[in-house]
Design a protein around this motif. Sequence first.
Motif, short mmCIF file in Angstrom:
data_model
loop_
_atom_site.label_atom_id
_atom_site.label_comp_id
_atom_site.label_asym_id
_atom_site.label_seq_id
_atom_site.Cartn_x
_atom_site.Cartn_y
_atom_site.Cartn_z
N PRO A 206 0.74 -1.14 -0.10
CA PRO A 206 -0.09 -0.07 0.06
C PRO A 206 0.82 1.26 0.15
O PRO A 206 0.33 2.43 -0.11
CB PRO A 206 -0.86 -0.25 1.37
N VAL A 207 2.08 1.05 -0.05
CA VAL A 207 3.06 2.27 -0.05
C VAL A 207 2.89 3.40 -1.27
O VAL A 207 2.86 4.52 -1.07
CB VAL A 207 4.27 1.84 0.00
N ASP A 208 2.44 2.58 -2.31
CA ASP A 208 1.88 3.57 -3.57
C ASP A 208 1.10 4.77 -3.21
O ASP A 208 1.18 5.67 -3.51
CB ASP A 208 1.74 2.66 -4.74
N LYS A 209 -0.12 4.31 -2.32
CA LYS A 209 -1.15 4.99 -2.21
C LYS A 209 -0.59 6.25 -1.01
O LYS A 209 -0.98 7.39 -1.16
CB LYS A 209 -2.33 4.39 -1.35
N ILE A 210 0.28 5.87 -0.15
CA ILE A 210 0.75 6.71 0.56
C ILE A 210 1.81 7.69 0.21
O ILE A 210 1.77 8.97 0.32
CB ILE A 210 1.55 6.03 1.94
N ALA A 211 2.43 7.50 -0.92
CA ALA A 211 3.24 8.11 -1.83
C ALA A 211 2.41 9.06 -2.37
O ALA A 211 2.59 10.34 -2.57
CB ALA A 211 4.04 7.28 -2.84
N GLU A 212 1.24 8.80 -3.01
CA GLU A 212 0.38 9.59 -3.92
C GLU A 212 -0.38 10.61 -3.13
O GLU A 212 -0.14 11.85 -3.43
CB GLU A 212 -0.67 8.67 -4.68
N LEU A 213 -0.53 10.52 -1.68
CA LEU A 213 -0.75 11.54 -0.79
C LEU A 213 0.31 12.47 -0.39
O LEU A 213 -0.01 13.65 -0.39
CB LEU A 213 -1.64 11.02 0.42
N SER A 214 1.39 11.82 -0.43
CA SER A 214 2.50 12.69 -0.21
C SER A 214 2.88 13.66 -1.01
O SER A 214 3.26 14.84 -0.93
CB SER A 214 3.70 11.97 0.36
N ILE A 215 3.02 13.16 -2.26
CA ILE A 215 3.23 14.04 -3.50
C ILE A 215 2.01 15.15 -3.86
O ILE A 215 2.53 16.07 -3.90
CB ILE A 215 3.26 13.11 -4.57
N LYS A 216 0.98 14.80 -3.44
CA LYS A 216 -0.27 15.78 -3.67
C LYS A 216 0.03 17.04 -2.63
O LYS A 216 -0.02 18.04 -2.85
CB LYS A 216 -1.62 14.98 -3.18
#
Length: 341
Positions: A206-216
């Motif tokens: 699920p790290v990809d979803k966490i990365a998406e939020l961080s990049i946003k």
Amino acid sequence: MVKKNIPETSPELIFRLRDSSFANDLFITAVGYFDFFNFIKNHPADIDKISRSLKIKKTPLDVMLTLFKAYGFIKDKDNKFYLSAVADDYLTGESSFDLRNYIGSLKDRPACEEMKGVLITGKPAAWAAVKRKENRATSMENLDFARSYAEGVKGRGAYLANGLLDAVNLKNYRKILDIGGSIGIYSAVLLRNYRNLKAAVYEKPPVDKIAELSIKKSGLKNRMDVITGNIFKESFPEGYDVHLFSHVIYDWDFDKVRYVLKKSCNSLEPGGMVIVHGVHINEDKTGPVSAAEYSVLVMFLTGGKCYSVCEMKQILEESGFKDIMYRPTVLNRSVITGVKR
């Protein structure tokens, strides 16, 4: 340059206290369970013989030997390991000042018992922050743990990323693939300082979803993407001329490192650069002490180790890279780069 402001103070001691957590346990385990130094005194040997005799797997044994060389307890000559004077004086049965029982009195601590298991099996122990008996790779598949871990490395990355920035020149490159990049903090710093760059973080759920939020939240969404994938199961996406591996290579054994770097070279654009950022042991594998201690933590929790500069150069060259360069950065971290042939 828009380098992020960092405090005037140094977090060196804080890093050292955390990163050396398991080095003492390894020393106590070596003395208390394996009588390691007495064995070396009576049987100077190469790593293969030590491994067979003490029934310790070679990767954790290599980490142990590096640590004890860094501490000045052993030395090597012609691929054989011998005791130093200080170890002979205090860590053998023939000494009047023998401290083995004093040290071994702590061997029943849970951490030392777990360390013994890691040495014998070569498999990582359970991640310290997880109550379930899972190693870090398995734990990262749990959303709550992955989120907590990502937050944990955020502060570390905020400080260390500026060292990475000073060590590489990316003005002639276009696109970074941040492989195993967690929330992408290192590639984000590079993007803020190189307007010519775009980047993508390559992570599994699920790290990809966490990365998406961080990049946003970072304000870089127009220049930074997330690509979901598994490093060991899928091909790397093409079209990138920089591959960044930051604080991830040392989680894997030799075979996996070779596999990943060969795959990296195959998918990079012609003339592309690979950047390996993390902690590296020096060329003669005698330290530095802080790197040798950190390698124990990596071995204990992931089954990997911190690779020496020579080892990384060899693997990169075998994988198809040339012009291998080593540059120290900050807090015992360093960068090794190579260019696709």
